[in-house]
Design a protein around this motif. Structure first.
Motif, short mmCIF file in Angstrom:
data_model
loop_
_atom_site.label_atom_id
_atom_site.label_comp_id
_atom_site.label_asym_id
_atom_site.label_seq_id
_atom_site.Cartn_x
_atom_site.Cartn_y
_atom_site.Cartn_z
N SER A 152 0.86 -1.18 0.00
CA SER A 152 0.00 0.00 0.00
C SER A 152 0.89 1.22 0.00
N PHE A 153 0.33 2.36 -0.33
CA PHE A 153 1.10 3.59 -0.27
C PHE A 153 1.42 3.92 1.19
N PRO A 154 2.59 4.49 1.45
CA PRO A 154 3.00 4.77 2.84
C PRO A 154 2.35 6.02 3.41
N GLU A 193 -1.99 -1.04 -4.65
CA GLU A 193 -1.58 0.35 -4.83
C GLU A 193 -0.18 0.44 -5.40
N CYS A 194 0.67 -0.50 -5.00
CA CYS A 194 2.07 -0.36 -5.37
C CYS A 194 2.74 -1.72 -5.57
N ILE A 195 3.64 -1.79 -6.54
CA ILE A 195 4.48 -2.95 -6.77
C ILE A 195 5.94 -2.50 -6.68
N LEU A 213 10.13 8.34 -14.52
CA LEU A 213 10.42 8.25 -13.09
C LEU A 213 10.91 9.60 -12.57
N ASP A 214 10.62 9.88 -11.33
CA ASP A 214 11.04 11.13 -10.70
C ASP A 214 12.48 10.97 -10.23
N GLU A 215 13.39 11.71 -10.84
CA GLU A 215 14.82 11.57 -10.55
C GLU A 215 15.24 12.23 -9.26
N THR A 216 14.30 12.84 -8.54
CA THR A 216 14.59 13.34 -7.20
C THR A 216 14.94 12.18 -6.28
N ILE A 224 7.41 3.59 -5.95
CA ILE A 224 6.18 3.94 -5.24
C ILE A 224 5.57 5.21 -5.84
N ASP A 225 6.42 6.18 -6.09
CA ASP A 225 5.95 7.44 -6.68
C ASP A 225 5.34 7.20 -8.06
N TRP A 226 5.96 6.34 -8.85
CA TRP A 226 5.46 6.03 -10.19
C TRP A 226 4.09 5.38 -10.09
N CYS A 227 3.96 4.41 -9.18
CA CYS A 227 2.67 3.75 -8.99
C CYS A 227 1.61 4.74 -8.54
N TYR A 228 1.99 5.67 -7.69
CA TYR A 228 1.05 6.68 -7.20
C TYR A 228 0.51 7.50 -8.37
N ARG A 229 1.39 7.90 -9.28
CA ARG A 229 0.97 8.70 -10.43
C ARG A 229 0.17 7.86 -11.42
N ILE A 230 0.53 6.59 -11.56
CA ILE A 230 -0.20 5.70 -12.46
C ILE A 230 -1.63 5.50 -11.95
N LYS A 231 -1.77 5.28 -10.66
CA LYS A 231 -3.10 5.12 -10.06
C LYS A 231 -3.90 6.41 -10.16
#
Length: 307
Positions: A152-154, A193-195, A213-216, A224-231
């Motif tokens: 799940s997302f944190p 939510e996340c893989i 992907l976010d290079e930060t 996790i960030d990518w999955c968040y944006r995909i969802k």
């Protein structure tokens, strides 16, 4: 790709079915094993392997180019060579910008593909066009599930249950076991939510919509960030249990770099919270969250020092 209010743009034609992106950083034996686990199988689809070397200085790149010179000549393997290590997200983005495949697979250099894993995953995504990203069952060398492969997302609550140990005390609780979804059957397939970035098959049309992907994030958190944006873009993220890989977890890290990786792990938590959650919580909750993240970091460093 810009998406209008009338719906998503129609899918475009691609040169290949699958591009497999592997990032190498001083892991010759593991990376070679990963590549061979792909090449040794007779795949019924057109694919390529894009190997990004993140400024390895141990001779691993040179040995890999020698080992797979034939595959490089016939186009099954391409090399992207960096002179500076700018992180896992940056390296994957370099490859993503150069691919022209219907699907892209982010694959860790310390994994082994089992049987027809890739074919199964692609077939499952073909059946459901709403799936933006798919992760398979990830097993550790001892046969146990790598719990990070479905999460799940944190959120503040989910992270609190994990940091306080409640998730371990009550793994079958739907409330306390949300971090790694330990209350769900690992042998079933379902939306999550996340893989994990160790094996993340993503539809290229999805990437065109949500971005790279976010290079930060240097090494952790970018998946996790990518999955968040995909969802958030209304694509499905799926844990698919009928395909497997083996993950030699931590094999791509050496002891000298472990303190830096501990820092990057907790730094990723900090970045993710600031990016997605800070505006949703009060300043008090944010301060407590910061103290929790960096307090856990200090504790981890303390424990690691005495190990």
């Amino acid at each position: 790709m810009i998406v209008s209010g009338k719906g998503r743009a129609p899918p475009r034609r691609f040169k290949m079915d699958l591009s497999i992106i592997i990032v190498n950083y001083r892991t010759y034996d593991l990376t070679k094993q990963t590549i061979k686990s792909v090449l040794d199988k007779d795949h019924p689809f057109i694919y390529e392997i894009v190997l990004v070397d993140n400024a390895s200085d141990d001779g691993s790149l040179e040995k890999l180019k020698k080992d797979f010179s034939r595959e490089e000549k016939d186009g099954r393997i391409r090399f992207i060579i960096n002179t500076e290590n700018k992180g896992f997200a940056h390296a994957n983005n370099q490859a993503l910008k150069e691919t022209d495949s219907k699907y892209v697979l982010l694959l860790n250099s310390d994994t082994v593909i089992v049987d027809d894993c890739l074919e199964r995953c692609m077939e499952y995504m073909e059946k459901d066009k709403k799936i933006g990203a798919l992760g398979c069952k990830v097993l550790l060398p001892d046969g146990k599930l790598d719990k990070a492969c479905r999460r799940s997302f944190p959120t503040v609550g989910v992270s609190f249950y994990r940091m306080t140990g409640l998730s371990k005390l009550f793994p079958k609780s739907e409330r306390f076991g949300r971090y790694n979804l330990t209350y769900l059957d690992e042998n079933e397939t379902y939306d999550v939510e996340c893989i994990v970035g160790a094996f993340m098959m993503v539809r290229s049309n999805t990437i065109e919509e949500v971005g790279l992907l976010d290079e930060t994030f240097f090494m952790y958190g970018e998946d996790i960030d990518w999955c968040y944006r995909i969802k958030a873009a209304n694509w499905k993220v799926v844990y698919y249990s009928d395909a497997q890989i083996i993950h030699y977890k931590g094999g791509s890290l050496n002891k000298k770099e472990k303190p830096k990786m501990i820092y990057e792990f907790y730094r990723a938590m900090y970045i993710f919270y600031n990016k997605h959650y800070r505006d949703s919580y009060s300043k008090t909750v944010t301060v407590i969250t910061y103290l929790g993240i960096w307090g856990m970091y200090c504790l981890k460093r303390f424990i690691n020092f005495f190990r």
